[in-house]
Design a protein around this motif. Structure first.
Motif, mmCIF file in Angstrom:
data_model
loop_
_atom_site.group_PDB
_atom_site.id
_atom_site.type_symbol
_atom_site.label_atom_id
_atom_site.label_comp_id
_atom_site.label_asym_id
_atom_site.label_seq_id
_atom_site.Cartn_x
_atom_site.Cartn_y
_atom_site.Cartn_z
ATOM 1 N N ALA A 31 0.100 12.308 11.188
ATOM 2 C CA ALA A 31 1.518 11.957 11.299
ATOM 3 C C ALA A 31 2.111 11.814 9.907
ATOM 4 O O ALA A 31 1.458 11.327 8.983
ATOM 5 C CB ALA A 31 1.674 10.656 12.076
ATOM 6 N N SER A 32 3.346 12.235 9.753
ATOM 7 C CA SER A 32 4.056 12.128 8.466
ATOM 8 C C SER A 32 4.793 10.795 8.433
ATOM 9 O O SER A 32 5.959 10.698 8.826
ATOM 10 C CB SER A 32 5.041 13.289 8.315
ATOM 11 O OG SER A 32 4.334 14.497 8.253
ATOM 12 N N ILE A 33 4.097 9.772 7.993
ATOM 13 C CA ILE A 33 4.698 8.432 7.934
ATOM 14 C C ILE A 33 4.866 7.962 6.497
ATOM 15 O O ILE A 33 5.268 6.828 6.260
ATOM 16 C CB ILE A 33 3.854 7.405 8.716
ATOM 17 C CG1 ILE A 33 2.459 7.284 8.116
ATOM 18 C CG2 ILE A 33 3.813 7.753 10.195
ATOM 19 C CD1 ILE A 33 1.675 6.091 8.592
ATOM 20 N N MET A 34 4.577 8.829 5.515
ATOM 21 C CA MET A 34 4.664 8.458 4.108
ATOM 22 C C MET A 34 5.956 8.992 3.517
ATOM 23 O O MET A 34 6.445 10.050 3.904
ATOM 24 C CB MET A 34 3.471 9.019 3.338
ATOM 25 C CG MET A 34 2.113 8.607 3.900
ATOM 26 S SD MET A 34 1.823 6.833 3.839
ATOM 27 C CE MET A 34 1.264 6.677 2.173
ATOM 28 N N ALA A 35 6.498 8.255 2.557
ATOM 29 C CA ALA A 35 7.713 8.665 1.862
ATOM 30 C C ALA A 35 7.441 8.666 0.367
ATOM 31 O O ALA A 35 6.733 7.794 -0.148
ATOM 32 C CB ALA A 35 8.853 7.720 2.190
ATOM 33 N N TYR A 36 8.004 9.650 -0.326
ATOM 34 C CA TYR A 36 7.847 9.776 -1.772
ATOM 35 C C TYR A 36 8.817 8.832 -2.474
ATOM 36 O O TYR A 36 9.990 8.757 -2.118
ATOM 37 C CB TYR A 36 8.095 11.221 -2.204
ATOM 38 C CG TYR A 36 7.980 11.418 -3.702
ATOM 39 C CD1 TYR A 36 6.742 11.455 -4.304
ATOM 40 C CD2 TYR A 36 9.120 11.549 -4.489
ATOM 41 C CE1 TYR A 36 6.622 11.630 -5.669
ATOM 42 C CE2 TYR A 36 9.013 11.730 -5.859
ATOM 43 C CZ TYR A 36 7.764 11.760 -6.444
ATOM 44 O OH TYR A 36 7.650 11.923 -7.798
ATOM 45 N N HIS A 37 8.311 8.095 -3.471
ATOM 46 C CA HIS A 37 9.138 7.185 -4.264
ATOM 47 C C HIS A 37 9.312 7.792 -5.649
ATOM 48 O O HIS A 37 8.374 7.789 -6.452
ATOM 49 C CB HIS A 37 8.496 5.797 -4.347
ATOM 50 C CG HIS A 37 8.302 5.160 -3.013
ATOM 51 N ND1 HIS A 37 9.317 4.564 -2.318
ATOM 52 C CD2 HIS A 37 7.200 5.067 -2.222
ATOM 53 C CE1 HIS A 37 8.856 4.111 -1.171
ATOM 54 N NE2 HIS A 37 7.578 4.404 -1.082
ATOM 55 N N ASP A 38 10.517 8.311 -5.882
ATOM 56 C CA ASP A 38 10.802 9.009 -7.133
ATOM 57 C C ASP A 38 10.675 8.077 -8.338
ATOM 58 O O ASP A 38 10.279 8.511 -9.411
ATOM 59 C CB ASP A 38 12.214 9.606 -7.071
ATOM 60 C CG ASP A 38 12.461 10.568 -8.203
ATOM 61 O OD1 ASP A 38 11.618 11.462 -8.401
ATOM 62 O OD2 ASP A 38 13.485 10.408 -8.895
ATOM 63 N N ALA A 39 10.968 6.798 -8.157
ATOM 64 C CA ALA A 39 10.959 5.856 -9.273
ATOM 65 C C ALA A 39 9.591 5.761 -9.937
ATOM 66 O O ALA A 39 9.497 5.696 -11.164
ATOM 67 C CB ALA A 39 11.393 4.471 -8.794
ATOM 68 N N ASP A 40 8.533 5.780 -9.139
ATOM 69 C CA ASP A 40 7.196 5.668 -9.743
ATOM 70 C C ASP A 40 6.275 6.831 -9.384
ATOM 71 O O ASP A 40 5.106 6.842 -9.748
ATOM 72 C CB ASP A 40 6.537 4.331 -9.374
ATOM 73 C CG ASP A 40 6.321 4.152 -7.883
ATOM 74 O OD1 ASP A 40 6.619 5.081 -7.113
ATOM 75 O OD2 ASP A 40 5.844 3.066 -7.497
ATOM 76 N N GLY A 41 6.795 7.807 -8.642
ATOM 77 C CA GLY A 41 6.005 9.000 -8.334
ATOM 78 C C GLY A 41 4.885 8.771 -7.337
ATOM 79 O O GLY A 41 3.898 9.504 -7.344
#
Length: 146
Positions: A31-41
């Motif tokens: 399942a795709s339950i993860m989100a990318y956080h641009d602030a810390d990669g």
């Protein structure tokens, strides 16, 4: 890949790095339950996505959440203080020598006796003071003729 709404990218960036899907057990699968956080990669759990999956597969989600929480590492037991090495008290050998370690500890019975080797080494450096000290010592009871 364009960024999902829950995963905003930096301004002017059309694509975000993809986060890996997570295996949530045999009933849910990947399942795709993860989100990318641009602030810390980094990728982190997107609570909106997780909630959507958990509405349908509640028991499996609870199992996943319990398995992903690591138990805190137990505090290590403090090392016990080492027992102090048995030692004999220093002996006052007069004003010229002062306190000196001339006693020897015996593990077998826990007693201290005069170390002739230590006394001999000390007296070789302070002969007159040692003779003066030894002459000033009180006799041991029952040792009158020696």
């Amino acid at each position: 890949m364009a960024c999902p709404e829950a995963t905003p990218c930096a301004p002017g960036v059309d694509e975000c790095p993809a986060c890996e899907a997570v295996y949530l057990g045999p009933d849910i699968g990947m399942a795709s339950i993860m989100a990318y956080h641009d602030a810390d990669g980094t990728c982190g759990i997107d609570m909106t996505e997780l909630a959507a999956v958990c509405r349908v597969f509640f028991a499996e989600c609870i199992s996943f959440l319990e398995s992903s929480e690591s138990a805190p590492e137990p505090e290590p037991e403090p090392e016990p203080e080492p027992e102090p090495e048995p030692a004999c008290e220093a002996v006052y050998l007069g004003p010229d020598i002062g306190m000196a370690n001339v006693m020897e500890y015996h593990d077998s019975d826990g007693t201290c006796t005069l170390s002739m080797a230590e006394l001999g080494e000390l007296c070789s450096q302070h002969f007159a003071e040692c003779v003066s000290f030894l002459n000033s010592s009180e006799p041991i009871p029952g040792d009158a003729g020696r």
